[in-house]
Write an enzyme that holds these catalytic residues in place. Structure first.
Site, mmCIF file in Angstrom:
data_model
loop_
_atom_site.group_PDB
_atom_site.id
_atom_site.type_symbol
_atom_site.label_atom_id
_atom_site.label_comp_id
_atom_site.label_asym_id
_atom_site.label_seq_id
_atom_site.Cartn_x
_atom_site.Cartn_y
_atom_site.Cartn_z
ATOM 1 N N HIS A 99 0.846 -1.197 0.000
ATOM 2 C CA HIS A 99 0.000 0.000 0.000
ATOM 3 C C HIS A 99 0.882 1.248 0.000
ATOM 4 O O HIS A 99 1.978 1.256 0.562
ATOM 5 C CB HIS A 99 -0.913 -0.002 1.223
ATOM 6 C CG HIS A 99 -1.996 1.024 1.166
ATOM 7 N ND1 HIS A 99 -1.777 2.344 1.487
ATOM 8 C CD2 HIS A 99 -3.307 0.932 0.812
ATOM 9 C CE1 HIS A 99 -2.906 3.018 1.338
ATOM 10 N NE2 HIS A 99 -3.850 2.188 0.924
ATOM 11 N N GLU A 171 -3.972 2.590 -7.202
ATOM 12 C CA GLU A 171 -4.373 3.650 -6.277
ATOM 13 C C GLU A 171 -3.524 4.889 -6.541
ATOM 14 O O GLU A 171 -2.398 4.982 -6.047
ATOM 15 C CB GLU A 171 -4.248 3.188 -4.825
ATOM 16 C CG GLU A 171 -2.975 2.404 -4.500
ATOM 17 C CD GLU A 171 -2.697 2.355 -3.011
ATOM 18 O OE1 GLU A 171 -3.641 2.436 -2.226
ATOM 19 O OE2 GLU A 171 -1.513 2.258 -2.650
#
Length: 256
Positions: A99, A171
């Site tokens: 992430h 993302e």
């Protein structure tokens, strides 16, 4: 979204929720998604402190309990870390890998993310591998240079794993927690390029099996347009997943 790939809607709680709060959330979520088997896959990525309870409650429901991170070694002198076997032991079946917050705040690199993704696949965890660019990189015309490098590092380390055993989440870092969202067309452009790169690196079968998610300020107001894009297979949801009601709206939108 291609019809043969089942959509996946994934809640990333980040550093939120006590055990009691997790219990209340799962108690509200599970009855509402019980009839979605075969239509939408649902995953909940919980903090380590409540992961075992989330996994216990999700058992037999079809909801995937997942971690937000792990280390690529199985044991040893790695203070503060947990391993893939430890996650499996408490009932986790998936983990987020790489992430942007891990990359930025904890100095994770393409190499370490690739090692984690490979170890997840070897251990039987489903890795949700995050890739994306900063606003500065996008403005400088380096979006694809950054994203393709992240994807290549992971795919080249996966061995002979099939596309169905890995998920990628695009993302754009400038859209995470900012309220900004990539337009549906921007999301499709990036995710379509990722699928094309997977096809180039591993062939048609791998590219068509791999599920590709969008993450970055997803909310009920924009999910339908995002899910309408042909290469978007679901969402990795942060803030909008913390309230079970808003997350359920996203799950319903993925159902179509």
């Amino acid at each position: 979204m291609a019809g043969e790939r089942r959509p996946l809607m994934a809640a990333n709680w980040k550093m939120n929720k006590t055990v009691r709060e997790a219990q209340d959330y799962m108690a509200a979520l599970l009855p509402r998604v019980a009839d979605l088997a075969g239509e939408v896959d649902v995953a909940v990525f919980a903090p380590f402190t409540c992961l075992s309870e989330v996994a216990r409650m999700a058992e037999g429901s079809g909801v995937l309990a997942g971690a937000q991170n792990f280390f690529y070694e199985d044991s040893g002198a790695y203070t503060g870390e947990v391993s893939a076997p430890m996650l499996l032991d408490v009932g986790a079946r998936a983990s987020i890998v790489g992430h942007s917050e891990r990359r930025e705040l904890f100095c994770e690199t393409d190499e370490s993310v690739a090692r984690k993704a490979r170890r997840a696949v070897e251990a039987g965890l489903l890795p949700v591998v995050c890739v994306g660019e900063t606003e500065e990189e996008r403005d400088a015309g380096r979006m694809w240079e950054k994203v393709s490098g992240q994807v290549r590092a992971v795919v080249e380390g996966l061995g002979d794993a099939s596309g169905g055993r890995v998920v990628f989440a695009y993302e754009p870092i400038w859209a995470i927690g900012t309220g900004k969202t990539a337009s549906p067309e921007d999301a499709q452009d990036a995710i379509g390029r990722i699928r094309g790169l997977l096809r180039e690196l591993r062939g048609e079968g791998f590219a068509e099996e791999a599920r590709l998610l969008y993450g970055g300020s997803i909310k009920p107001e924009n999910i339908s347009e995002i899910m309408a894009q042909k290469d978007v297979d679901g969402g990795l949801v942060g803030g909008a997943s913390l309230e079970v009601g808003s997350f359920l709206q996203l799950v319903e939108a993925a159902r179509g």
